[in-house]
Each structure stands twice: as C-alpha cells, then as structure tokens.
Enzyme design. Structure first.
Site, short mmCIF file in Angstrom:
data_model
loop_
_atom_site.label_atom_id
_atom_site.label_comp_id
_atom_site.label_asym_id
_atom_site.label_seq_id
_atom_site.Cartn_x
_atom_site.Cartn_y
_atom_site.Cartn_z
N GLY A 57 0.79 -1.23 0.00
CA GLY A 57 0.00 0.00 0.00
C GLY A 57 0.82 1.27 0.00
N TYR A 58 2.15 1.15 0.14
CA TYR A 58 2.98 2.36 0.22
C TYR A 58 2.97 3.12 -1.10
CZ TYR A 58 6.93 5.40 1.20
OH TYR A 58 7.74 6.51 1.38
N SER A 59 3.30 2.42 -2.20
CA SER A 59 3.30 3.10 -3.49
C SER A 59 1.92 3.65 -3.82
CB SER A 59 3.76 2.15 -4.60
OG SER A 59 5.17 2.05 -4.63
#
Length: 318
Positions: free
Chosen positions: A182-184
């Site tokens: 979920g970071y990108s």
C-alpha cells in the site's frame, strides 16, 4: 553537420536556461523568521524531526506535531523555545481539529501560519505482494494519504490568508510502483491530490504554493534492517499453512536479505538533502512544484517511470 550544429545550439540554450532557473530559485523570501509559523507532522523521528531542528537553528517558529509523548519530549529537549510541540494522530479527525484549535491559539494572527508540511508517513513491507492483507492497505492509506488530505483541508483556510506554502512528502515510489503493502499506492494518491490542490488554487487566485517532495531511499528507521525484518517476518507468520507451502521460510529470509541489501546500496545517509528541499519549498521565492531528492531518485526511479513498461518491469525485477 547542420544537424549537429542545431543539436549543440539547443543543448547550450537548455544549459543556459537551467542556470538561469537555478539562479532565480536560489533566493529566499524576506524575513523568514518574522511572524511566520510552520506546522510539521510526523516529528517523532526521521525527516520531520530533523526539519523541525533545522528550521529552529535558522530562527523559524515551528509547530512540531508528534504521535507519541516520547517524540514530543525529544523535540522539546533538543530545541529552543521557538519550537512548540503538539500531539497529533493524523488518522483521527478529532485529533486534527484539536490541533487546528491549538495552532490558532499559538499563532499571533490567522495569517501567520506560513507553512504546512505533511510529512507523517508509515511503510508496511510485507515481502511479496501476496502476503499483504486489506488491513495493511487501510493502515498505510490512513496515514500516508487520508491523514495528509485531512490535515490539508483543515489548515487550508489559514494558508489562504497567509499565501504560504503547502509541502506534501510523497516518494519516488509515488512515480513508479516499486514498494508493496500500500505504500506506493498511497504515494501515487498523494501526488494526485497535491496536483489537484496546486491547480485548483489558481481558479480563485489564491497565492499559497504547493510543492511535492519525492525522496529516493534514505537511511531512516523505515529502511533499517530491524524494521524490514520485523515487517516481513510478521507478514509471513500470518500466512496459512497452504500459503507457507507456496512460500516456504527460505523465501521469507531471502526476501529480507534482498531488501536489506538493496537499502544498503541505495539508501543515502545524507538526509539533509530531503530537509533542505523541504526548507527550499517553504521559503524560496520561486519554489519548485516537485523536488526529486537523492541520487537514486534522479538517476534510477524517475527515469524508470518514463520507460516502456516492459523495460521498467525487467529492471525492477533485476
């Protein structure tokens, strides 16, 4: 020969224009310390902590927000009285509203809040994308995206009055999807939100500026071996027995070593590159819309984002 001459002329013109741009962007606004306050989120550690201390040394009035009491005490013990601290959980709207009230009581007038730096962020490193769970995405988006959106919309009325600066910290992983969990996705979303805010302000003639900071990899807590190991092991341990047959423990350890080795190679120890970009975005007369920070951002991630998908996919796999 004519083509070579034209190419040389174009190159020289581009170099001259770049030098002119650098010269223009070098100058700062007058009186950066006079009746100007900067709010920074996520000051417990990392870039936010360092930026608060850097601006303090230059005489800037800073409102540093921390998630923990420990982070708040660290800031207070290592900075001057110009740095005021608040506890803030960007995932809770009530906490943001309370911080807004406190800020209005701290600043001398409503046009004194010059800058808001949305720096608070987390990273979940699940190893393989199949090891992710919905909770990972929700937790990451809650801090990295929805938290920044909520802080921006809450404090925007004060930035409209000051004509100041909104600085959102995204990542080079917000230009090319290179980090799982979920970071990108959260950084892509924050890039889009920042572009919308920047373009929308012009419709009504507001003077505040919007800048995006896109760091590459730097040696922080999020890129440390301990953080990577804890995150990857935690993600693997919650797999079902059937999933562990597909991804045995050996794969988990290889994943940790691959990520740690990549950070050892890519992550720069000079985090002042990021805080200097933040400072420039806050106080330069002509700030940039985007700051790509770090050698890997400039030479690897940003160029990769413009390459054909087949080439970028192959290089990222390598």
């Amino acid at each position: 020969m004519d083509v070579c001459i034209v190419a040389m002329v174009i190159l020289v013109v581009l170099i001259i224009l770049k030098l002119i741009e650098i010269s223009f962007r070098r100058s700062y606004i007058d009186d950066i310390t006079k009746d100007k306050y900067v709010l920074i989120t996520g000051c417990d550690t990392g870039f936010g902590n360092e930026l608060a201390k850097q601006l303090d040394l230059k005489g800037v009035n800073v409102i540093a927000t921390c998630l923990t009491e420990k982070g708040r005490r660290d800031i207070e013990q290592t900075s001057s009285g110009r740095v005021m601290t608040l506890l803030l959980d960007v995932t809770k709207h009530e906490s943001i509203i309370n911080a807004y009230g406190r800020v209005k009581s701290i600043i001398p007038n409503q046009s004194a809040l010059w800058g808001v730096v949305n720096n608070a962020g987390i990273s979940v490193t699940p190893g393989q994308f199949e090891w992710s769970r919905r909770d990972d995405y929700e937790k990451t988006m809650a801090v990295n995206f929805f938290g920044a959106v909520d802080v921006t919309l809450t404090f925007l009325p004060l930035l409209k009055k000051s004509g100041g600066r909104l600085v959102n910290v995204t990542s080079c992983a917000g230009r090319i999807a290179a980090v799982t969990g979920g970071y990108s996705e959260s950084k892509f979303a924050l890039e889009a939100f920042s572009d919308i805010i920047r373009r929308g302000r012009k419709l009504f003639g507001y003077q505040y500026r919007v800048s995006i900071i896109e760091p590459g990899f730097f040696a922080t807590k999020l890129t440390s071996r301990d953080c990577i190991t804890q995150s990857v092991e935690g993600s693997w341990n919650r797999l079902s027995n059937e999933e562990k047959e597909e991804f045995p423990e050996r794969i988990m350890h290889e994943c940790i070593e691959r990520k740690v080795n990549a950070m050892d190679y890519l992550a720069s120890n000079d985090t002042s590159q990021v805080t200097n970009a933040m400072e420039h975005a806050l106080f330069a007369k002509w700030p940039k819309s985007r700051y790509s920070v770090g050698w890997d951002a400039k030479l690897l991630w940003i160029p990769l984002s413009y390459m054909p998908s087949c080439i970028a996919d192959t290089l990222l796999k390598w």
